[in-house]
Design a protein around this motif. Structure first.
Motif, PDB file in Angstrom:
ATOM      1  N   GLY A  86       0.825  -1.192   0.000  1.00 42.21           N
ATOM      2  CA  GLY A  86       0.000   0.000   0.000  1.00 42.21           C
ATOM      3  C   GLY A  86       0.861   1.244   0.000  1.00 42.21           C
ATOM      4  O   GLY A  86       2.071   1.191  -0.250  1.00 42.21           O
ATOM      5  N   LEU A  87       0.231   2.364   0.291  1.00 47.01           N
ATOM      6  CA  LEU A  87       0.902   3.660   0.289  1.00 47.01           C
ATOM      7  C   LEU A  87       1.550   3.909   1.649  1.00 47.01           C
ATOM      8  O   LEU A  87       0.879   3.838   2.679  1.00 47.01           O
ATOM      9  CB  LEU A  87      -0.109   4.759  -0.025  1.00 47.01           C
ATOM     10  CG  LEU A  87       0.438   6.101  -0.464  1.00 47.01           C
ATOM     11  CD1 LEU A  87       1.281   5.967  -1.724  1.00 47.01           C
ATOM     12  CD2 LEU A  87      -0.713   7.068  -0.700  1.00 47.01           C
ATOM     13  N   LEU A  88       2.854   4.194   1.650  1.00 45.79           N
ATOM     14  CA  LEU A  88       3.608   4.447   2.881  1.00 45.79           C
ATOM     15  C   LEU A  88       4.237   5.827   2.823  1.00 45.79           C
ATOM     16  O   LEU A  88       4.669   6.273   1.756  1.00 45.79           O
ATOM     17  CB  LEU A  88       4.730   3.420   3.067  1.00 45.79           C
ATOM     18  CG  LEU A  88       4.344   2.028   3.567  1.00 45.79           C
ATOM     19  CD1 LEU A  88       3.623   1.233   2.520  1.00 45.79           C
ATOM     20  CD2 LEU A  88       5.574   1.292   4.032  1.00 45.79           C
ATOM     21  N   GLY A  89       4.309   6.470   3.970  1.00 45.93           N
ATOM     22  CA  GLY A  89       4.939   7.776   4.077  1.00 45.93           C
ATOM     23  C   GLY A  89       6.343   7.668   4.625  1.00 45.93           C
ATOM     24  O   GLY A  89       6.781   6.595   5.067  1.00 45.93           O
ATOM     25  N   ILE A  90       7.040   8.767   4.617  1.00 45.74           N
ATOM     26  CA  ILE A  90       8.400   8.824   5.163  1.00 45.74           C
ATOM     27  C   ILE A  90       8.347   8.416   6.644  1.00 45.74           C
ATOM     28  O   ILE A  90       7.500   8.870   7.397  1.00 45.74           O
ATOM     29  CB  ILE A  90       8.978  10.255   5.038  1.00 45.74           C
ATOM     30  CG1 ILE A  90       8.916  10.742   3.587  1.00 45.74           C
ATOM     31  CG2 ILE A  90      10.388  10.322   5.609  1.00 45.74           C
ATOM     32  CD1 ILE A  90       9.602   9.851   2.580  1.00 45.74           C
ATOM     33  N   GLY A  91       9.251   7.517   7.034  1.00 42.75           N
ATOM     34  CA  GLY A  91       9.319   7.048   8.413  1.00 42.75           C
ATOM     35  C   GLY A  91       8.517   5.784   8.685  1.00 42.75           C
ATOM     36  O   GLY A  91       8.704   5.157   9.729  1.00 42.75           O
ATOM     37  N   ASP A  92       7.638   5.393   7.763  1.00 46.87           N
ATOM     38  CA  ASP A  92       6.868   4.159   7.956  1.00 46.87           C
ATOM     39  C   ASP A  92       7.769   2.939   7.782  1.00 46.87           C
ATOM     40  O   ASP A  92       8.725   2.953   6.995  1.00 46.87           O
ATOM     41  CB  ASP A  92       5.718   4.060   6.949  1.00 46.87           C
ATOM     42  CG  ASP A  92       4.571   4.995   7.261  1.00 46.87           C
ATOM     43  OD1 ASP A  92       4.511   5.528   8.389  1.00 46.87           O
ATOM     44  OD2 ASP A  92       3.727   5.197   6.368  1.00 46.87           O
ATOM     45  N   VAL A  93       7.455   1.854   8.498  1.00 44.97           N
ATOM     46  CA  VAL A  93       8.201   0.606   8.379  1.00 44.97           C
ATOM     47  C   VAL A  93       7.601  -0.214   7.242  1.00 44.97           C
ATOM     48  O   VAL A  93       6.419  -0.546   7.257  1.00 44.97           O
ATOM     49  CB  VAL A  93       8.159  -0.199   9.701  1.00 44.97           C
ATOM     50  CG1 VAL A  93       8.855  -1.544   9.531  1.00 44.97           C
ATOM     51  CG2 VAL A  93       8.800   0.604  10.828  1.00 44.97           C
TER      52      VAL A  93
END
Length: 141
Positions: A86-93
């Protein structure tokens, strides 16, 4: 977790490395080594705003096979590994894993090798979105 336990998941929700460490807890383990593959804000000198991971329908089966393979190593007590889609942002694992073993050397080696094999064999594709609006698909096995 029972000795020899393997956990392998492909999920579309946030991942917790601590949950993976808890999943490999074992009374015989003198070492638990974990890894978090975190979305960074750059790649190849370009600023990244977000990533999207798309998995092939066989991705979870491949991850389960990897967990079995690494869990069968001598001195490895348990393995837990998950990859997010899926869509992940900066800092997501994006990738979380943990390995327990009687000794640190075996745990470090198994965890490092597991991460390398996930990157090599897991059929999950990554789309990077850059700050200039351009995007590219990368890391396709």
């Amino acid at each position: 977790m029972t000795p020899g336990h393997r956990m392998a998941r492909v999920v579309d929700e946030p991942l917790s490395v601590a949950e993976h460490e808890d999943a490999v807890a074992d009374k015989a383990a003198g070492a638990v080594v974990s890894f978090a593959g975190v979305v960074r804000d750059h790649d190849g000198g370009r600023s990244v705003t977000e990533l999207e991971y798309v998995g092939h329908p066989t991705a979870e089966q491949v991850l389960a096979e990897l967990a079995e393979e690494f869990g069968a190593r001598e001195d490895v007590h348990a393995v837990a590994v998950s990859h997010r889609i899926g869509l992940l942002g900066i800092g997501d694992v994006a990738l979380a894993c943990a390995v327990s073993s009687s000794h640190r050397g075996a745990a470090f080696a198994a965890c490092a090798d597991l991460v390398d094999e996930v990157k090599k064999r897991l059929p999950i594709w990554k789309r990077q979105v850059f700050t200039d609006g351009e995007e590219e698909w990368v890391a396709c096995p």
